[in-house]
Design a protein around this motif. Structure first.
Motif, PDB file in Angstrom:
ATOM      1  N   PHE A 319       0.895  -1.166   0.000  1.00  0.00           N
ATOM      2  CA  PHE A 319       0.000   0.000   0.000  1.00  0.00           C
ATOM      3  C   PHE A 319       0.931   1.213   0.000  1.00  0.00           C
ATOM      4  CE2 PHE A 319      -2.622   3.295   1.852  1.00  0.00           C
ATOM      5  CZ  PHE A 319      -3.890   3.026   1.344  1.00  0.00           C
ATOM      6  N   THR A 320       0.834   2.031  -1.044  1.00  0.00           N
ATOM      7  CA  THR A 320       1.864   3.041  -1.274  1.00  0.00           C
ATOM      8  C   THR A 320       1.314   4.452  -1.072  1.00  0.00           C
ATOM      9  OG1 THR A 320       2.802   1.526  -2.866  1.00  0.00           O
ATOM     10  CG2 THR A 320       3.612   3.756  -2.939  1.00  0.00           C
ATOM     11  N   VAL A 321       2.026   5.216  -0.240  1.00  0.00           N
ATOM     12  CA  VAL A 321       1.570   6.559   0.137  1.00  0.00           C
ATOM     13  C   VAL A 321       2.664   7.565  -0.199  1.00  0.00           C
ATOM     14  CG1 VAL A 321       0.728   7.999   2.041  1.00  0.00           C
ATOM     15  CG2 VAL A 321       0.328   5.518   2.079  1.00  0.00           C
ATOM     16  N   GLY A 322       2.294   8.627  -0.912  1.00  0.00           N
ATOM     17  CA  GLY A 322       3.254   9.678  -1.233  1.00  0.00           C
ATOM     18  C   GLY A 322       2.876  10.989  -0.577  1.00  0.00           C
ATOM     19  N   PHE A 323       3.772  11.942  -0.666  1.00  0.00           N
ATOM     20  CA  PHE A 323       3.511  13.295  -0.187  1.00  0.00           C
ATOM     21  C   PHE A 323       3.612  14.262  -1.361  1.00  0.00           C
ATOM     22  CE2 PHE A 323       3.209  13.907   4.436  1.00  0.00           C
ATOM     23  CZ  PHE A 323       3.266  12.583   4.828  1.00  0.00           C
ATOM     24  N   VAL A 365      -2.798  19.099   6.396  1.00  0.00           N
ATOM     25  CA  VAL A 365      -2.703  18.336   5.148  1.00  0.00           C
ATOM     26  C   VAL A 365      -4.090  17.931   4.654  1.00  0.00           C
ATOM     27  CG1 VAL A 365      -0.460  17.376   5.842  1.00  0.00           C
ATOM     28  CG2 VAL A 365      -2.536  16.059   6.256  1.00  0.00           C
ATOM     29  N   THR A 366      -4.136  17.496   3.413  1.00  0.00           N
ATOM     30  CA  THR A 366      -5.349  16.846   2.899  1.00  0.00           C
ATOM     31  C   THR A 366      -4.953  15.447   2.431  1.00  0.00           C
ATOM     32  OG1 THR A 366      -6.242  18.948   2.174  1.00  0.00           O
ATOM     33  CG2 THR A 366      -7.222  16.976   1.199  1.00  0.00           C
ATOM     34  N   ILE A 367      -5.726  14.462   2.854  1.00  0.00           N
ATOM     35  CA  ILE A 367      -5.466  13.084   2.437  1.00  0.00           C
ATOM     36  C   ILE A 367      -6.286  12.814   1.176  1.00  0.00           C
ATOM     37  CG2 ILE A 367      -5.748  10.642   3.064  1.00  0.00           C
ATOM     38  CD1 ILE A 367      -5.466  11.385   5.958  1.00  0.00           C
ATOM     39  N   LEU A 368      -5.620  12.408   0.097  1.00  0.00           N
ATOM     40  CA  LEU A 368      -6.350  12.079  -1.136  1.00  0.00           C
ATOM     41  C   LEU A 368      -6.169  10.603  -1.465  1.00  0.00           C
ATOM     42  CD1 LEU A 368      -4.834  15.114  -1.774  1.00  0.00           C
ATOM     43  CD2 LEU A 368      -6.453  14.914  -3.624  1.00  0.00           C
ATOM     44  N   THR A 369      -7.240   9.966  -1.830  1.00  0.00           N
ATOM     45  CA  THR A 369      -7.191   8.588  -2.329  1.00  0.00           C
ATOM     46  C   THR A 369      -7.945   8.583  -3.657  1.00  0.00           C
ATOM     47  OG1 THR A 369      -9.265   7.908  -1.322  1.00  0.00           O
ATOM     48  CG2 THR A 369      -7.299   7.696   0.053  1.00  0.00           C
ATOM     49  N   PRO A 370      -7.873   7.476  -4.402  1.00  0.00           N
ATOM     50  CA  PRO A 370      -8.648   7.448  -5.653  1.00  0.00           C
ATOM     51  C   PRO A 370     -10.136   7.670  -5.395  1.00  0.00           C
ATOM     52  CG  PRO A 370      -7.054   5.659  -5.599  1.00  0.00           C
ATOM     53  CD  PRO A 370      -7.030   6.285  -4.240  1.00  0.00           C
ATOM     54  N   ARG A 371     -10.581   7.473  -4.137  1.00  0.00           N
ATOM     55  CA  ARG A 371     -12.015   7.567  -3.860  1.00  0.00           C
ATOM     56  C   ARG A 371     -12.482   8.897  -3.282  1.00  0.00           C
ATOM     57  NH1 ARG A 371     -12.708   1.983  -0.919  1.00  0.00           N
ATOM     58  NH2 ARG A 371     -10.484   2.311  -0.811  1.00  0.00           N
ATOM     59  N   ALA A 394      -7.307   2.137   8.059  1.00  0.00           N
ATOM     60  CA  ALA A 394      -8.708   1.962   7.635  1.00  0.00           C
ATOM     61  C   ALA A 394      -8.771   1.625   6.140  1.00  0.00           C
ATOM     62  CB  ALA A 394      -9.494   3.242   7.926  1.00  0.00           C
ATOM     63  N   ALA A 395      -7.937   2.304   5.335  1.00  0.00           N
ATOM     64  CA  ALA A 395      -7.950   2.046   3.882  1.00  0.00           C
ATOM     65  C   ALA A 395      -7.475   0.621   3.595  1.00  0.00           C
ATOM     66  CB  ALA A 395      -7.059   3.064   3.175  1.00  0.00           C
ATOM     67  N   LEU A 396      -6.471   0.188   4.353  1.00  0.00           N
ATOM     68  CA  LEU A 396      -5.919  -1.151   4.171  1.00  0.00           C
ATOM     69  C   LEU A 396      -6.979  -2.208   4.502  1.00  0.00           C
ATOM     70  CD1 LEU A 396      -3.018  -1.825   3.377  1.00  0.00           C
ATOM     71  CD2 LEU A 396      -2.490  -2.177   5.786  1.00  0.00           C
ATOM     72  N   GLU A 397      -7.700  -1.919   5.573  1.00  0.00           N
ATOM     73  CA  GLU A 397      -8.769  -2.822   6.031  1.00  0.00           C
ATOM     74  C   GLU A 397      -9.846  -2.960   4.945  1.00  0.00           C
ATOM     75  OE1 GLU A 397     -10.746  -4.288   9.842  1.00  0.00           O
ATOM     76  OE2 GLU A 397      -8.762  -4.310   8.967  1.00  0.00           O
ATOM     77  N   SER A 398     -10.205  -1.789   4.336  1.00  0.00           N
ATOM     78  CA  SER A 398     -11.291  -1.830   3.365  1.00  0.00           C
ATOM     79  C   SER A 398     -10.870  -2.486   2.043  1.00  0.00           C
ATOM     80  CB  SER A 398     -11.840  -0.424   3.111  1.00  0.00           C
ATOM     81  OG  SER A 398     -10.900   0.320   2.391  1.00  0.00           O
ATOM     82  N   THR A 399      -9.536  -2.563   1.790  1.00  0.00           N
ATOM     83  CA  THR A 399      -9.115  -3.232   0.544  1.00  0.00           C
ATOM     84  C   THR A 399      -8.789  -4.705   0.801  1.00  0.00           C
ATOM     85  OG1 THR A 399      -6.835  -2.528   0.939  1.00  0.00           O
ATOM     86  CG2 THR A 399      -8.128  -1.158  -0.551  1.00  0.00           C
ATOM     87  N   ALA A 400      -8.787  -5.107   2.104  1.00  0.00           N
ATOM     88  CA  ALA A 400      -8.406  -6.495   2.431  1.00  0.00           C
ATOM     89  C   ALA A 400      -9.464  -7.484   1.969  1.00  0.00           C
ATOM     90  CB  ALA A 400      -8.175  -6.632   3.923  1.00  0.00           C
TER      91      ALA A 400
END
Ligand code: C5P
Length: 400
Positions: A319-323, A365-371, A394-400
């Motif tokens: 699960f890859t997170v950038g800044f 900050v603002t957290i952005l995901t594809p959703r 939470a995102a990891l859980e929802s993609t599991a």
């Protein structure tokens, strides 16, 4: 062992014979990694001196509400905000009663009213006082209000009575304090985080670099470890203490950072790229120190590898997170990067605001995901880091 590293524990000591155990409690809290400050009631100072607790905590002990000098240092509201946990140990019957009615007639009760932090109470009193219906009702009210209790233990008491009312042992209290923070959100997960700047050598003594302090990446590493993750921090050169329970891999150049990341991200669950990687490096490093003979000097630069995009493009990526640190059109640029680099999440911040970002202790900050996207209000980098870790979990859980 439930730890408290990176936590501010405000220990409130009230006037009972068990106050002598506060000295050991300070040590136990510190051994679990907490920063400890102490507030004492007037009664507590009859049983143990502020000097003892000052020497152990390494901080001035706070005793007075209406003390202009103390308020100039860390005032009662600041103390209340500083605390991640208010621990009342020992808590006398009188202190419990004063908490129930919301008194603010000394520093300790005022801080208790003013703090948004959780409160853990370790009662200590004579067994008859503990079993009195007034105390029973007070404890019930406090528990209903969300206060946490540890103890009391039963046994022989200082007054010669036998029964419930002894303060719990310091080790048990410190463990209960640690357990309040154990989220276990990332228990068993492997997390790799990059932080700080990189240095791109021009010659044996000079380099190209940038002003990144590494504070945000280090805060993320602390928050990931706190959430139970096995955490590796790949760090450029910074002036920060290594976080406890984190494996730190020190690197200099972008190429070193890429090599370390590729070695550590194989099979990992989460990769967070927080480093300010130099975009370019000198095409060649001079073997000897460059002389200042010429009036002008041109240095050819070549592009550095994009560590984040490389990890995101690997087979079976984490699960890859950038800044995305931007000065204008922050969200548009961040969303572009999210898509172009194939990320699961990107954290956008506006570095044109000098109060936040690069060298500050604060961030927004603002957290952005594809959703979708979610703004996080300005706060200390540790707070922002914990929130980011919660959202990743939470995102990891929802993609599991
Ligand atoms: O493209 P840009 O440098 O703005 O992207 C920033 C994000 O990419 C950050 O997460 C940063 O850590 C990462 N990055 C990287 N390797 C590079 C450049 C940026 O991992 N060479």
């Amino acid at each position: 062992m439930a730890h408290l590293f990176n936590r501010n524990v405000l220990l409130g000591v009230s006037g009972g014979i068990a106050a002598y155990k506060s000295a050991e409690l300070v040590r136990q809290l510190q051994e679990r990694g907490a920063r400890v400050r102490v507030v004492m009631t007037r009664g507590a100072q009859e049983f143990i001196t502020p000097l003892t607790l000052q020497a152990l905590s390494g901080q001035p002990v706070h005793t007075e509400l209406l003390d202009a000098e103390a308020e100039m240092g860390m005032g009662h509201i600041e103390l209340a905000r500083w605390a991640d946990l208010l621990l009342l140990a020992p808590a006398t019957a009188d202190l419990l009663a004063r908490l129930v009615v919301g008194r603010a007639d000394d520093l300790l009760t005022t801080v208790a009213l003013a703090t948004p932090a959780p409160v853990l109470i370790a009662p200590a009193m004579n067994q008859q006082m503990w079993q009195d219906p007034a105390t029973t009702a007070n404890v019930q009210t406090l528990v209903e209000r969300g206060y946490h209790m540890v103890g009391p233990a039963a046994g022989e008491q200082a007054c010669g009575d036998v029964g419930p009312g002894r303060m719990e042992e310091p080790a048990v209290i410190a463990a209960a304090a640690g357990a309040l923070f154990e989220s276990g959100l990332l228990a068993g997960k492997r997390v790799v985080i990059t932080a700080g700047p990189t240095r791109e050598a021009l010659d044996p003594v000079r380099y190209l670099s940038n002003n990144s302090s590494g504070k945000m990446g280090y805060a993320l590493a602390r928050a990931a470890a706190e959430a139970g993750a096995v955490t590796t921090l790949v760090s450029g050169p910074v002036d920060l203490e290594h976080p406890a329970h984190v494996t730190v891999v020190d690197v200099e150049s972008a190429q070193d950072m890429l090599d370390a990341c590729l070695a550590h991200t194989a099979g990992c669950d989460i990769f967070i790229a927080c480093a300010a990687v130099a975009d370019y490096r000198p095409k060649a490093m001079a073997d000897d120190k460059i002389k200042k003979d010429a009036d002008t000097l041109s240095i050819e630069l070549v592009k550095n590898p994009d560590i984040l995009a490389t990890v995101a493009a690997a087979d079976n990526p984490p699960f890859t997170v950038g800044f995305a640190a931007e000065t204008s059109n922050v969200l548009d640029y961040a969303r572009g990067k999210l898509e172009r680099k194939g990320l699961d999440m990107i954290i956008a911040n506006d570095v044109s605001n000098r109060d936040i970002g690069f060298n500050s202790d604060q961030n927004a900050v603002t957290i952005l995901t594809p959703r979708g996207e979610l703004p996080l209000a300005q706060a200390g980098k540790d707070t922002i880091a914990r929130q980011i870790i919660e959202h990743i979990a939470a995102a990891l859980e929802s993609t599991a």
